[in-house]
Design a protein around this motif. Sequence first.
Motif, PDB file in Angstrom:
ATOM      1  N   LEU A 104      20.575   9.316 -29.994  1.00 15.76           N
ATOM      2  CA  LEU A 104      19.922   8.127 -29.455  1.00 15.76           C
ATOM      3  C   LEU A 104      19.142   7.405 -30.547  1.00 15.76           C
ATOM      4  CD1 LEU A 104      18.962   6.313 -27.083  1.00 15.76           C
ATOM      5  CD2 LEU A 104      17.087   7.950 -26.753  1.00 15.76           C
ATOM      6  N   LEU A 105      18.394   8.145 -31.369  1.00 13.20           N
ATOM      7  CA  LEU A 105      17.576   7.528 -32.407  1.00 13.20           C
ATOM      8  C   LEU A 105      18.440   6.846 -33.466  1.00 13.20           C
ATOM      9  CD1 LEU A 105      14.848  10.300 -32.829  1.00 13.20           C
ATOM     10  CD2 LEU A 105      14.661   8.137 -31.577  1.00 13.20           C
ATOM     11  N   ALA A 106      19.592   7.443 -33.789  1.00 18.14           N
ATOM     12  CA  ALA A 106      20.493   6.818 -34.757  1.00 18.14           C
ATOM     13  C   ALA A 106      21.046   5.508 -34.218  1.00 18.14           C
ATOM     14  CB  ALA A 106      21.632   7.781 -35.102  1.00 18.14           C
ATOM     15  N   ARG A 107      21.400   5.484 -32.946  1.00 21.14           N
ATOM     16  CA  ARG A 107      21.891   4.238 -32.345  1.00 21.14           C
ATOM     17  C   ARG A 107      20.786   3.189 -32.312  1.00 21.14           C
ATOM     18  NH1 ARG A 107      24.371   3.376 -26.196  1.00 21.14           N
ATOM     19  NH2 ARG A 107      24.360   1.086 -26.296  1.00 21.14           N
ATOM     20  N   LEU A 108      19.565   3.606 -31.994  1.00 26.52           N
ATOM     21  CA  LEU A 108      18.444   2.668 -31.991  1.00 26.52           C
ATOM     22  C   LEU A 108      18.209   2.083 -33.382  1.00 26.52           C
ATOM     23  CD1 LEU A 108      15.771   4.346 -29.691  1.00 26.52           C
ATOM     24  CD2 LEU A 108      16.564   1.978 -29.530  1.00 26.52           C
ATOM     25  N   ALA A 109      18.263   2.923 -34.411  1.00 28.72           N
ATOM     26  CA  ALA A 109      18.058   2.430 -35.771  1.00 28.72           C
ATOM     27  C   ALA A 109      19.082   1.363 -36.119  1.00 28.72           C
ATOM     28  CB  ALA A 109      18.122   3.593 -36.759  1.00 28.72           C
ATOM     29  N   GLN A 110      20.323   1.592 -35.735  1.00 28.62           N
ATOM     30  CA  GLN A 110      21.383   0.624 -36.006  1.00 28.62           C
ATOM     31  C   GLN A 110      21.163  -0.670 -35.222  1.00 28.62           C
ATOM     32  OE1 GLN A 110      25.316   2.184 -35.348  1.00 28.62           O
ATOM     33  NE2 GLN A 110      26.285   0.164 -35.404  1.00 28.62           N
ATOM     34  N   ASP A 111      20.808  -0.539 -33.956  1.00 26.22           N
ATOM     35  CA  ASP A 111      20.648  -1.723 -33.106  1.00 26.22           C
ATOM     36  C   ASP A 111      19.416  -2.539 -33.466  1.00 26.22           C
ATOM     37  OD1 ASP A 111      22.947  -0.969 -31.793  1.00 26.22           O
ATOM     38  OD2 ASP A 111      21.902  -0.073 -30.080  1.00 26.22           O
ATOM     39  N   LEU A 112      18.386  -1.875 -34.020  1.00 25.07           N
ATOM     40  CA  LEU A 112      17.156  -2.574 -34.375  1.00 25.07           C
ATOM     41  C   LEU A 112      17.214  -3.226 -35.752  1.00 25.07           C
ATOM     42  CD1 LEU A 112      14.509  -0.027 -33.071  1.00 25.07           C
ATOM     43  CD2 LEU A 112      14.818  -2.371 -32.244  1.00 25.07           C
ATOM     44  N   ALA A 113      18.184  -2.850 -36.565  1.00 26.25           N
ATOM     45  CA  ALA A 113      18.250  -3.369 -37.937  1.00 26.25           C
ATOM     46  C   ALA A 113      18.230  -4.890 -38.003  1.00 26.25           C
ATOM     47  CB  ALA A 113      19.482  -2.804 -38.649  1.00 26.25           C
ATOM     48  N   PRO A 114      18.956  -5.617 -37.116  1.00 24.64           N
ATOM     49  CA  PRO A 114      18.906  -7.083 -37.201  1.00 24.64           C
ATOM     50  C   PRO A 114      17.564  -7.690 -36.819  1.00 24.64           C
ATOM     51  CG  PRO A 114      20.859  -6.337 -35.981  1.00 24.64           C
ATOM     52  CD  PRO A 114      19.947  -5.156 -36.122  1.00 24.64           C
TER      53      PRO A 114
END
Length: 317
Positions: free
Chosen positions: A137-147
């Motif tokens: 979950l945290l890895a997906r959040l990091a990717q989604d928050l990057a922009p």
Amino acid sequence: MGVQPGHMKVSPVVILLLLSHAEEWGPLRTLGTPVGPLGTVLYPFGPGVGDEATHHEDDGTSPEIFLQENFSFFGRAHRSLYVNNNGGVSFGTMVPEFTPQPFPLPGHRPFVAPYWADVDTRLGGDVFYRQSRDPQLLARLAQDLAPAVPPGDPPPQPTWAFVATWDRVAYFGAASDKVNTFQAVLASDGVTCFVLLNYGDLQWTTGIANQGDPHTGLGGIPAQAGFNSGDDVHYYNVPGSRTPAVQSLSHRSNLGVPGRWAFRVDHFKATEGPPETPGTLSKTPEASWSPLPPHKTLSVSPNPPRTTEDQVYVCGS
């Protein structure tokens, strides 16, 4: 805020009549607790991923939830919160009010409102929540928050998340099977904090106590989306809030991802969109703006200035 003098919900007799006919035409047909998202922007939810749920009731809230990580919201650290059935995550106090109000609100009432409206889970749906340190979950959040961060800033690396999901929830006084699905996600690395607002299918905007139509769930005072710092100064109203256009949040974004809005909230800034008029907000989902330079931020204060450099998208379905 909420209930005004002389402003009350319909009598219990009417509610009993509504419930007695729910199996015939009501959203009780939609009850269930699926595991996983209904749309691509939603994070997994439900009992299968360890979620708890609020009680099925009108204007209900969760118990106080103590957090495993400090969450800084507009410069103030919080260690607990409430998940409110009426579409908000609040710090320090419950928000059971069923009438959405524009931000800022008077008094110390800090909360995040993905879709503040008159939810009634007795008529259908569930409100789930959990906090998590799951690496996937945290890895997906990091990717989604990057922009959501300006170029050159460190990329988000959250170590904790809180996921609240309103899954196929009905509206107060519903005489139809219209339901809404939406989500608020809080993410933190212990210092930097973000909020994501994710939207699945939005079929209604208003309960009958706010002059909504019982058969369509529309009209009256529509839902409010955004967040309120609680200091009477800093706040954010998602464009279209408390207008019929709030139903189009699943097609719009400040990131270019249909149905997703992301904000950094540990300091006094939030990604804004350009000025929107009722005409532009009511465009069909196929309409869109050309992308403008991203990552522009503004101080969020009463009547904040806006520039055409700010970015918001209307995304195709």
